[in-house]
Design an enzyme around this catalytic site. Sequence first.
Site, PDB file in Angstrom:
ATOM      1  N   GLN A  91      34.115  77.336  58.435  1.00 40.53           N
ATOM      2  CA  GLN A  91      34.225  76.374  59.516  1.00 40.53           C
ATOM      3  C   GLN A  91      32.845  75.834  59.900  1.00 40.53           C
ATOM      4  O   GLN A  91      32.036  75.562  59.025  1.00 40.53           O
ATOM      5  CB  GLN A  91      34.965  77.040  60.677  1.00 40.53           C
ATOM      6  CG  GLN A  91      36.408  77.400  60.282  1.00 40.53           C
ATOM      7  CD  GLN A  91      37.119  78.252  61.296  1.00 40.53           C
ATOM      8  OE1 GLN A  91      36.751  79.392  61.548  1.00 40.53           O
ATOM      9  NE2 GLN A  91      38.171  77.703  61.896  1.00 40.53           N
ATOM     10  N   THR A  93      29.034  75.833  61.321  1.00 37.04           N
ATOM     11  CA  THR A  93      27.919  76.738  61.554  1.00 37.04           C
ATOM     12  C   THR A  93      26.632  75.933  61.728  1.00 37.04           C
ATOM     13  O   THR A  93      26.603  74.725  61.500  1.00 37.04           O
ATOM     14  CB  THR A  93      27.762  77.770  60.427  1.00 37.04           C
ATOM     15  OG1 THR A  93      26.880  78.808  60.856  1.00 37.04           O
ATOM     16  CG2 THR A  93      27.215  77.142  59.151  1.00 37.04           C
ATOM     17  N   TYR A  94      25.612  76.648  62.136  1.00 38.68           N
ATOM     18  CA  TYR A  94      24.291  76.052  62.356  1.00 38.68           C
ATOM     19  C   TYR A  94      23.331  76.528  61.287  1.00 38.68           C
ATOM     20  O   TYR A  94      23.351  77.692  60.882  1.00 38.68           O
ATOM     21  CB  TYR A  94      23.760  76.449  63.736  1.00 38.68           C
ATOM     22  CG  TYR A  94      22.272  76.178  63.930  1.00 38.68           C
ATOM     23  CD1 TYR A  94      21.812  74.883  64.156  1.00 38.68           C
ATOM     24  CD2 TYR A  94      21.338  77.213  63.864  1.00 38.68           C
ATOM     25  CE1 TYR A  94      20.455  74.620  64.325  1.00 38.68           C
ATOM     26  CE2 TYR A  94      19.982  76.965  64.033  1.00 38.68           C
ATOM     27  CZ  TYR A  94      19.546  75.673  64.257  1.00 38.68           C
ATOM     28  OH  TYR A  94      18.203  75.429  64.411  1.00 38.68           O
ATOM     29  N   GLY A 165      29.553  81.226  52.955  1.00 36.18           N
ATOM     30  CA  GLY A 165      30.419  80.092  52.648  1.00 36.18           C
ATOM     31  C   GLY A 165      30.215  79.695  51.202  1.00 36.18           C
ATOM     32  O   GLY A 165      29.087  79.398  50.800  1.00 36.18           O
ATOM     33  N   SER A 178      23.634  82.815  54.605  1.00 39.70           N
ATOM     34  CA  SER A 178      22.494  82.591  55.495  1.00 39.70           C
ATOM     35  C   SER A 178      22.310  83.824  56.361  1.00 39.70           C
ATOM     36  O   SER A 178      23.288  84.437  56.807  1.00 39.70           O
ATOM     37  CB  SER A 178      22.695  81.351  56.366  1.00 39.70           C
ATOM     38  OG  SER A 178      23.842  81.486  57.184  1.00 39.70           O
ATOM     39  N   CYS A 194      31.836  79.380  63.355  1.00 45.40           N
ATOM     40  CA  CYS A 194      32.850  79.830  62.398  1.00 45.40           C
ATOM     41  C   CYS A 194      34.218  79.989  63.049  1.00 45.40           C
ATOM     42  O   CYS A 194      35.053  80.777  62.576  1.00 45.40           O
ATOM     43  CB  CYS A 194      32.418  81.128  61.712  1.00 45.40           C
ATOM     44  SG  CYS A 194      30.869  80.960  60.809  1.00 45.40           S
TER      45      CYS A 194
END
Length: 250
Positions: A91, A93-94, A165, A178, A194
């Site tokens: 979904q 994310t940063y 992901g 990450s 997420c």
Amino acid sequence: MVNDRQSLDLTTFAQPFAGAEVEWRISDSPVPYPEAVALMESRAAAIAAGDAPELVWLLEHPPLYTSGTSGDSGDLLEPRFPLFSTGRGGQVTYHGPGQRVAYVMLDLKRRKPDVRAYVAGLEAWIIRTLDAFNVRGERREDRVGVWVSRPDKGPGHEDKIAAIGVRLRRWVSFHGISINVEPDLSHFDAIVPCGVVDPRYGVTSLADLGRPVSMMEVDIALRQAFTEVFGPTTAGLPQATIQAADSAST
């Protein structure tokens, strides 16, 4: 719930085959997201065609948000930074400075054509990396990524320290993981990370946990742990990085 992927056999991923060493690349400057995606797609196609070796690419992005194939537009609460739609799973994310992104391009057809086992391998890689800094990362059955228990915040509280992901094309993986080393965690406040809305579950980093380590130290731990899970790498860390690490250990 503890994730039952921890019981999967991951030894096949590390079994060598001809030309099995994975290229290990580190970018020193932030890489724009579209540029990273273009390189990944090109390299994945070359790997599938047998024209290039597998690749792990370590980098940082400028501040941005990405939305995966399960992304919900409502998960972007405040458009502080650019939002990129992407073909990876997951979904919103940063990504940004202080976060180590590792894009992983492996030929799973040759290694082990099993998506679930591959994700378990990525989890194991992250968990072993965190262990180098005395941080216990854990899998969860109902949540993607790697989590850290936070009893200091209250019963049942946990924070996410690493995201996963992935995407496959012709059984070659791209996108990846990450790890939050020392990013500005307030940037996660502008999204529902997420898609997790339970207030017991937040976001953390090595620095937030009292482990102020350098990106170089994280890269060294990542490479060691990758070798243990997926096998040997080539090209190596920059010589200056290796010398600095040797000096720090003496």
